[in-house]
Design an enzyme around this catalytic site. Structure first.
Site, PDB file in Angstrom:
ATOM      1  N   ASP A 113      -6.082  37.636  72.977  1.00  0.00           N
ATOM      2  CA  ASP A 113      -6.166  36.612  71.937  1.00  0.00           C
ATOM      3  C   ASP A 113      -5.767  35.247  72.488  1.00  0.00           C
ATOM      4  O   ASP A 113      -5.122  35.134  73.543  1.00  0.00           O
ATOM      5  CB  ASP A 113      -5.273  36.987  70.755  1.00  0.00           C
ATOM      6  CG  ASP A 113      -5.883  36.614  69.414  1.00  0.00           C
ATOM      7  OD1 ASP A 113      -6.715  35.685  69.384  1.00  0.00           O
ATOM      8  OD2 ASP A 113      -5.531  37.241  68.405  1.00  0.00           O
ATOM      9  N   ASP A 145     -12.515  36.187  62.472  1.00  0.00           N
ATOM     10  CA  ASP A 145     -11.411  36.945  61.878  1.00  0.00           C
ATOM     11  C   ASP A 145     -11.754  37.486  60.500  1.00  0.00           C
ATOM     12  O   ASP A 145     -10.949  38.215  59.912  1.00  0.00           O
ATOM     13  CB  ASP A 145     -10.154  36.080  61.786  1.00  0.00           C
ATOM     14  CG  ASP A 145      -9.313  36.145  63.046  1.00  0.00           C
ATOM     15  OD1 ASP A 145      -9.535  37.060  63.863  1.00  0.00           O
ATOM     16  OD2 ASP A 145      -8.426  35.282  63.220  1.00  0.00           O
TER      17      ASP A 145
END
Length: 711
Positions: A448, A506
């Site tokens: 990430d 997301d």
């Protein structure tokens, strides 16, 4: 010195490298066929434009590196200067010193300016997929430092290319299309995030006005770089239109000492005469051919984030793993919250040791349980970032990236950038991750990057991240990495040289995901895009969707689950089992097929994946909003062989909400229908009147009777 003609996959590029001027791009587009040297010379001579009034006294051609010294008043292909004030270095006038081509479809052009102390090498490669790669090397052969301000790969466009489409967006709403006409001046998109960003243009498409997915001539450009980028389309009143792309730097960010060189990232370009699906097919083929691409089937993945968030507990997670294995999951990924002191997102980032309070016996018991159930194990990391409330930041505050010495950098999601360009920071993070990979059989890292790099030069961070990924995958063969960047903020073909999939957004809301995946597919093939089935109520939008719609949306990619499936009913678990079996059955098609998107109204979309030999396909028909008509138009299925007969079957993924109607079309109740590909593509099939935010999956297979009978 000659005229070079590169040909591949229906595309030609003709470069006039005669003489001492910077070579001119004569043609980039439709394949011209096996053209003789004499015809190429005639073509190049015929394309030399007239000299307009009140202009430079020579014809203005589309040079490979456009410069003011050659009469170009638009954005130059090279900008820079020397701190010692040497005037010649700021006004570069390159000369052609030679060019060479090879049988692999590449031509390299050598340019130089002795007064400026520069040598420039431009390499163009037209690969088997029809994607044109452009790379530039700039070498300082002077006696003092040279500051580069810009290096832009530039390609000409014909006058008929009159409309631009690129993408923008935001967190959980990435890659939204926008269109503008080509006008005088420059349409410029700059990303200044230290990563491509949620608003990245991703692909800049220029084409004949009104071009669509299936129709129109288009030219598409992608700058394969994971950092700050500038892309522009510029039309000059002289009649010249160009598209260009390059890195975007801060003042003095790239300085070449005597003898040093700068190597640009690749700018990738594709031409098609059948719309954006044509350029997508080229980009997908190029990406699939990269040397590092794994040939292993993409495992059905469960990611724990939306199931447990930070609430890590061995009992809860082993129960989740049990259900995951039962429904057919093949890889179990433990997301954020496993490392020391990480109970929320305000602390501990950078302390990459297993939390002894939550995991007194380490991750071993969970890993062993997951692997005993037949699943691989993956782990979330964020190596490029740090919380100030962490042991790492307290021990080494100087490793927190800080651009302005007189003020602390701004926090973003409670975190800061760890300056991996500093050897100590790099080694500390690398060694911590290596220790994890040596201790546990981790086959997959969800990597990430949850904030922009705004506090200092971002290019060194991008280069350090690339080096760290390379070092880890070299040391641990078979390790796979996912590029996640607060969702879809790092989706590019540079990071995909080092990773095995991207996380496109997301949001797991299937309605939002339909759009995100549709436009991500302009560049990235579906098997490299993570697509997860989320909870009924999406945590990013608060909207609730049927299980059938969620399952349908997640078929078209690297499929997975991101939900607390321990709370599902047995009926829903059975639906998941059927779905994971279907995903395994379809993944060879998903991993090799051609992505197609029907040109249709925005209220209803049809998209699919067609096998390279066109023997089979799958299609999703998605009702995004209420239909304007009581009887929606039939669904046309693009990309099939018009001469082949096909059997079309509806696939039951779960309950589908239908609008009030007397009866669905007869073939729907029968479950299948056989028709020629020409009919399915041109006439289409009527479908039930779907309620908004629903979809159906159609599976199409060639019949034993391969060729449709003549009428």
């Amino acid at each position: 010195m000659t005229i070079h003609h590169l040909r591949a996959a229906g595309t030609s590029l003709v470069l006039d490298a005669r003489g001492t001027a910077v070579p001119a791009v004569v043609h980039w587009g439709r394949d011209l066929g096996p053209t003789s040297a004499a015809d190429l010379e005639t073509l190049a001579d015929a394309q030399v434009p007239a000299v307009p009034p009140s202009s430079v006294d020579v014809p203005l051609r589309s040079r490979l590196v456009p410069l003011p010294a050659d009469g170009w008043s638009g954005r130059p292909g090279l900008r820079g200067w020397r701190p010692d004030g040497e005037r010649a270095a700021a006004y570069v006038g390159l000369q052609h010193r030679g060019s060479r081509s090879d049988v692999a479809g590449s031509v390299t052009v050598d340019l130089g300016d002795d007064a400026a102390g520069l040598e420039v090498e431009v390499t163009l490669t037209l690969g088997l997929s029809g994607v044109l790669e452009s790379r530039t090397r700039v070498t300082n052969v002077g006696t003092s430092s040279y500051v580069l301000d810009g290096v832009v790969a530039t390609l000409p466009l014909p006058a008929r290319a009159g409309e631009i489409l690129d993408l923008s967006g935001r967190w959980s709403g990435e890659r939204r299309p926008q269109r503008v006409p080509v006008r005088d001046g420059a349409w410029t998109r700059e990303t200044r995030h230290g990563r491509p960003g949620h608003d990245a243009p991703t692909v800049t498409v220029v084409g004949v006005p009104g071009f669509s997915f299936r129709a129109g001539e288009v030219w598409a450009v992608h700058h394969a770089w994971s950092g700050d980028t500038s892309v522009h389309v510029e039309h000059q009143p002289t009649g010249h239109t160009v598209v260009g792309a390059g890195e975007l730097w801060g003042p003095g960010e790239v300085v070449l000492a005597p003898g040093e060189s700068y190597d640009s990232p690749r700018t990738l370009a594709a031409w098609s005469d059948n719309g954006m699906d044509g350029t997508s097919e080229r980009f997908h083929a190029w990406t699939r051919s990269r040397p590092r691409r794994t040939s292993r089937p993409r495992p059905v993945t469960l990611n724990t984030w939306e199931a447990v968030y930070f609430d890590h507990d061995l009992t809860r997670l082993t129960a989740l793993a049990d259900v995951a294995a039962d429904v057919g999951v093949e890889r179990f990924v433990l997301d954020d919250g496993w490392f020391r002191g990480r109970v929320d997102d305000t602390r501990a980032l950078g302390d990459w040791q297993v939390d002894p309070d939550r995991w007194p016996d380490g991750l071993g018991p969970l890993v062993e349980h997951v692997r005993a159930r037949g699943m691989g194990f993956g782990l979330w990391v964020e190596p490029e970032m740090v919380n100030l409330d962490s042991d790492l930041a307290r021990a080494h505050p100087e490793w927190v990236l800080q651009g302005a010495a007189h003020r602390e950098p701004l926090a973003w999601r409670h975190q800061h950038v760890l300056d991996l360009a500093q050897p100590g920071a790099y080694a500390t993070v690398r060694d911590a991750i290596v220790a994890l990979l040596e201790t546990y059989p981790v086959e997959y890292l969800k990597w990430d990057q949850n904030r922009d790099v705004l506090d200092g030069p971002s290019r060194p961070q991008v280069l350090a991240t690339r080096r760290l990924m390379d070092e880890l995958t070299d040391r641990f063969p078979g390790l796979e990495i996912e590029s996640c960047s607060s969702g879809g903020a790092r989706v590019d073909l540079d990071v995909l040289d080092r990773t095995d999939r991207v996380w496109a957004s997301d949001t797991n809301d299937p309605l939002e995901r339909q759009a995100v995946q549709r436009w991500t597919g302009l560049l990235v093939p579906p098997e490299l895009v993570g697509t997860h089935v989320g909870d009924a109520r999406a945590h990013t939008t608060g909207r609730s969707q049927s299980l059938g719609f969620r399952l349908l949306t997640a078929v078209f990619g690297h499929s997975g689950i991101e939900a607390d499936i321990t709370a599902l009913s047995e009926d829903d678990r059975r639906a998941l089992r059927r779905w994971t079996a279907l995903v395994r059955d379809l993944r060879p098609l998903v991993a090799t097929g051609v992505t197609v998107r029907a040109d249709r109204t925005e209220e209803s979309w049809v998209h699919g994946i067609v096998a390279p030999d066109r023997t089979e396909a799958i299609y999703a028909v998605v009702s995004r909003t209420a239909s304007a008509d009581a009887m929606p138009a039939p669904a046309c299925l693009p990309g099939l062989d018009p001469a082949r007969r096909y059997r079309v079957e509806r696939v039951d993924l779960g309950p589908v909400a239908l609008a009030v109607q007397d009866a669905p079309p007869p073939w729907w109740d029968q479950g299948s229908v056989e028709l020629p590909g020409a009919v399915l593509e041109s006439v289409g099939l009527p479908l039930p009147c779907l309620a908004p935010e629903q979809g159906v999956l159609l599976r199409v297979r060639g019949c034993r009777s391969q060729v449709a009978p003549e009428s």
